[in-house]
Design a protein around this motif. Sequence first.
Motif, PDB file in Angstrom:
ATOM      1  N   ASP A  15       0.828  -1.201   0.000  1.00 30.12           N
ATOM      2  CA  ASP A  15       0.000   0.000   0.000  1.00 30.12           C
ATOM      3  C   ASP A  15       0.868   1.259   0.000  1.00 30.12           C
ATOM      4  O   ASP A  15       0.530   2.254  -0.640  1.00 30.12           O
ATOM      5  N   SER A  16       1.991   1.224   0.702  1.00 26.77           N
ATOM      6  CA  SER A  16       2.860   2.403   0.715  1.00 26.77           C
ATOM      7  C   SER A  16       3.573   2.584  -0.616  1.00 26.77           C
ATOM      8  O   SER A  16       3.852   3.710  -1.023  1.00 26.77           O
ATOM      9  N   LEU A  17       3.855   1.497  -1.310  1.00 26.61           N
ATOM     10  CA  LEU A  17       4.481   1.612  -2.637  1.00 26.61           C
ATOM     11  C   LEU A  17       3.498   2.202  -3.642  1.00 26.61           C
ATOM     12  O   LEU A  17       3.873   2.997  -4.505  1.00 26.61           O
ATOM     13  N   LYS A  18       2.234   1.836  -3.508  1.00 25.68           N
ATOM     14  CA  LYS A  18       1.190   2.427  -4.347  1.00 25.68           C
ATOM     15  C   LYS A  18       1.087   3.921  -4.042  1.00 25.68           C
ATOM     16  O   LYS A  18       0.975   4.746  -4.952  1.00 25.68           O
ATOM     17  N   ALA A  19       1.163   4.283  -2.763  1.00 23.95           N
ATOM     18  CA  ALA A  19       1.123   5.694  -2.364  1.00 23.95           C
ATOM     19  C   ALA A  19       2.332   6.443  -2.911  1.00 23.95           C
ATOM     20  O   ALA A  19       2.215   7.584  -3.371  1.00 23.95           O
ATOM     21  N   LEU A  20       3.502   5.821  -2.888  1.00 23.52           N
ATOM     22  CA  LEU A  20       4.723   6.433  -3.417  1.00 23.52           C
ATOM     23  C   LEU A  20       4.577   6.732  -4.908  1.00 23.52           C
ATOM     24  O   LEU A  20       4.904   7.832  -5.367  1.00 23.52           O
ATOM     25  N   ALA A  21       4.074   5.773  -5.661  1.00 28.07           N
ATOM     26  CA  ALA A  21       3.894   5.968  -7.108  1.00 28.07           C
ATOM     27  C   ALA A  21       2.900   7.100  -7.374  1.00 28.07           C
ATOM     28  O   ALA A  21       3.134   7.969  -8.227  1.00 28.07           O
ATOM     29  N   TRP A  22       1.792   7.109  -6.647  1.00 27.32           N
ATOM     30  CA  TRP A  22       0.784   8.151  -6.835  1.00 27.32           C
ATOM     31  C   TRP A  22       1.350   9.517  -6.473  1.00 27.32           C
ATOM     32  O   TRP A  22       1.154  10.492  -7.194  1.00 27.32           O
ATOM     33  N   ALA A  23       2.057   9.588  -5.336  1.00 28.28           N
ATOM     34  CA  ALA A  23       2.624  10.860  -4.872  1.00 28.28           C
ATOM     35  C   ALA A  23       3.646  11.393  -5.869  1.00 28.28           C
ATOM     36  O   ALA A  23       3.703  12.605  -6.120  1.00 28.28           O
ATOM     37  N   ALA A  24       4.455  10.520  -6.447  1.00 30.77           N
ATOM     38  CA  ALA A  24       5.463  10.952  -7.418  1.00 30.77           C
ATOM     39  C   ALA A  24       4.791  11.527  -8.661  1.00 30.77           C
ATOM     40  O   ALA A  24       5.214  12.573  -9.181  1.00 30.77           O
ATOM     41  N   GLU A  25       3.737  10.880  -9.115  1.00 31.98           N
ATOM     42  CA  GLU A  25       3.024  11.377 -10.301  1.00 31.98           C
ATOM     43  C   GLU A  25       2.368  12.723 -10.000  1.00 31.98           C
ATOM     44  O   GLU A  25       2.442  13.656 -10.797  1.00 31.98           O
ATOM     45  N   TYR A  26       1.756  12.823  -8.829  1.00 35.07           N
ATOM     46  CA  TYR A  26       1.114  14.090  -8.455  1.00 35.07           C
ATOM     47  C   TYR A  26       2.147  15.202  -8.317  1.00 35.07           C
ATOM     48  O   TYR A  26       1.957  16.304  -8.845  1.00 35.07           O
ATOM     49  N   ALA A  27       3.237  14.943  -7.598  1.00 29.99           N
ATOM     50  CA  ALA A  27       4.276  15.962  -7.397  1.00 29.99           C
ATOM     51  C   ALA A  27       4.815  16.448  -8.731  1.00 29.99           C
ATOM     52  O   ALA A  27       5.013  17.645  -8.938  1.00 29.99           O
ATOM     53  N   SER A  28       5.040  15.533  -9.640  1.00 29.43           N
ATOM     54  CA  SER A  28       5.535  15.895 -10.968  1.00 29.43           C
ATOM     55  C   SER A  28       4.521  16.777 -11.703  1.00 29.43           C
ATOM     56  O   SER A  28       4.898  17.759 -12.349  1.00 29.43           O
ATOM     57  N   SER A  29       3.245  16.443 -11.580  1.00 31.85           N
ATOM     58  CA  SER A  29       2.211  17.191 -12.312  1.00 31.85           C
ATOM     59  C   SER A  29       2.044  18.618 -11.803  1.00 31.85           C
ATOM     60  O   SER A  29       1.611  19.488 -12.552  1.00 31.85           O
ATOM     61  N   ARG A  73      13.711   3.121  -5.634  1.00 29.74           N
ATOM     62  CA  ARG A  73      14.309   2.601  -6.870  1.00 29.74           C
ATOM     63  C   ARG A  73      13.356   1.628  -7.582  1.00 29.74           C
ATOM     64  O   ARG A  73      13.132   1.732  -8.785  1.00 29.74           O
ATOM     65  N   ASP A  74      12.800   0.669  -6.834  1.00 24.92           N
ATOM     66  CA  ASP A  74      11.944  -0.348  -7.449  1.00 24.92           C
ATOM     67  C   ASP A  74      10.619   0.215  -7.943  1.00 24.92           C
ATOM     68  O   ASP A  74      10.053  -0.292  -8.905  1.00 24.92           O
ATOM     69  N   THR A  75      10.123   1.263  -7.295  1.00 22.76           N
ATOM     70  CA  THR A  75       8.825   1.837  -7.660  1.00 22.76           C
ATOM     71  C   THR A  75       8.946   2.934  -8.710  1.00 22.76           C
ATOM     72  O   THR A  75       8.130   3.005  -9.632  1.00 22.76           O
ATOM     73  N   LEU A  76       9.988   3.769  -8.581  1.00 19.34           N
ATOM     74  CA  LEU A  76      10.090   4.950  -9.433  1.00 19.34           C
ATOM     75  C   LEU A  76      11.264   4.916 -10.408  1.00 19.34           C
ATOM     76  O   LEU A  76      11.344   5.762 -11.292  1.00 19.34           O
ATOM     77  N   GLY A  77      12.194   3.995 -10.212  1.00 13.85           N
ATOM     78  CA  GLY A  77      13.356   3.903 -11.093  1.00 13.85           C
ATOM     79  C   GLY A  77      14.575   4.589 -10.502  1.00 13.85           C
ATOM     80  O   GLY A  77      14.497   5.326  -9.513  1.00 13.85           O
ATOM     81  N   ASP A  78      15.706   4.340 -11.136  1.00  8.88           N
ATOM     82  CA  ASP A  78      16.989   4.850 -10.654  1.00  8.88           C
ATOM     83  C   ASP A  78      17.115   6.370 -10.766  1.00  8.88           C
ATOM     84  O   ASP A  78      17.891   6.977 -10.027  1.00  8.88           O
ATOM     85  N   ASP A  79      16.392   6.989 -11.681  1.00  7.88           N
ATOM     86  CA  ASP A  79      16.550   8.417 -11.935  1.00  7.88           C
ATOM     87  C   ASP A  79      15.561   9.291 -11.166  1.00  7.88           C
ATOM     88  O   ASP A  79      15.518  10.505 -11.375  1.00  7.88           O
ATOM     89  N   ALA A  80      14.790   8.680 -10.277  1.00  8.05           N
ATOM     90  CA  ALA A  80      13.763   9.438  -9.556  1.00  8.05           C
ATOM     91  C   ALA A  80      14.397  10.514  -8.687  1.00  8.05           C
ATOM     92  O   ALA A  80      15.403  10.277  -8.025  1.00  8.05           O
ATOM     93  N   ARG A  81      13.789  11.693  -8.710  1.00  9.56           N
ATOM     94  CA  ARG A  81      14.247  12.804  -7.866  1.00  9.56           C
ATOM     95  C   ARG A  81      13.348  12.846  -6.638  1.00  9.56           C
ATOM     96  O   ARG A  81      12.245  13.386  -6.690  1.00  9.56           O
ATOM     97  N   VAL A  82      13.858  12.246  -5.571  1.00 12.41           N
ATOM     98  CA  VAL A  82      13.084  12.118  -4.341  1.00 12.41           C
ATOM     99  C   VAL A  82      14.009  12.379  -3.164  1.00 12.41           C
ATOM    100  O   VAL A  82      15.094  11.809  -3.082  1.00 12.41           O
ATOM    101  N   ASP A  83      13.571  13.235  -2.261  1.00 10.89           N
ATOM    102  CA  ASP A  83      14.290  13.429  -1.013  1.00 10.89           C
ATOM    103  C   ASP A  83      13.883  12.280  -0.090  1.00 10.89           C
ATOM    104  O   ASP A  83      12.716  12.177   0.274  1.00 10.89           O
ATOM    105  N   GLN A  84      14.821  11.421   0.256  1.00 14.73           N
ATOM    106  CA  GLN A  84      14.539  10.268   1.104  1.00 14.73           C
ATOM    107  C   GLN A  84      14.947  10.602   2.534  1.00 14.73           C
ATOM    108  O   GLN A  84      16.106  10.890   2.802  1.00 14.73           O
TER     109      GLN A  84
END
Length: 145
Positions: A15-29, A73-84
Amino acid sequence: MDAQPVVVGVDGGPDSLKALAWAAEYASSVGAPLIALAAVETPAVVGPYAMAGWVDPSILEERARIMLSDSVRDTLGDDARVDQTVLRGHPAEAIVAASRDARLVVVGSRGWGGFRGLLMGSVSQHVVAHSRSPVVVLPRQAEDA
């Protein structure tokens, strides 16, 4: 960046990986930075046998960093710009604290510790009730997904 970030809670569960993918798409948009947040709660251990079960908090933090890095990495790829970010404390409290400066908080409906049949876990319920910013709770993954 001056833009308010999108904050997403990540525990490595589906569920958190699904949230991560959604959040990344929203943040980008919306052109917002993305912060993926994991929290490490050090168990309170007391009594004469406390040392037998004690785990060094730095080891827990390192495991959380690895989990977070792998999840991104597994959800967004190696090039994802995310503050971890890995914080010490209860996950719900860490996410609420991060919500003070956030544009939006995103969480999954249940984490690894969820009980079968609950619609929302305790962390997502706490975040919804106490967040200082809007919250999106992604629906639970199907049991067979």
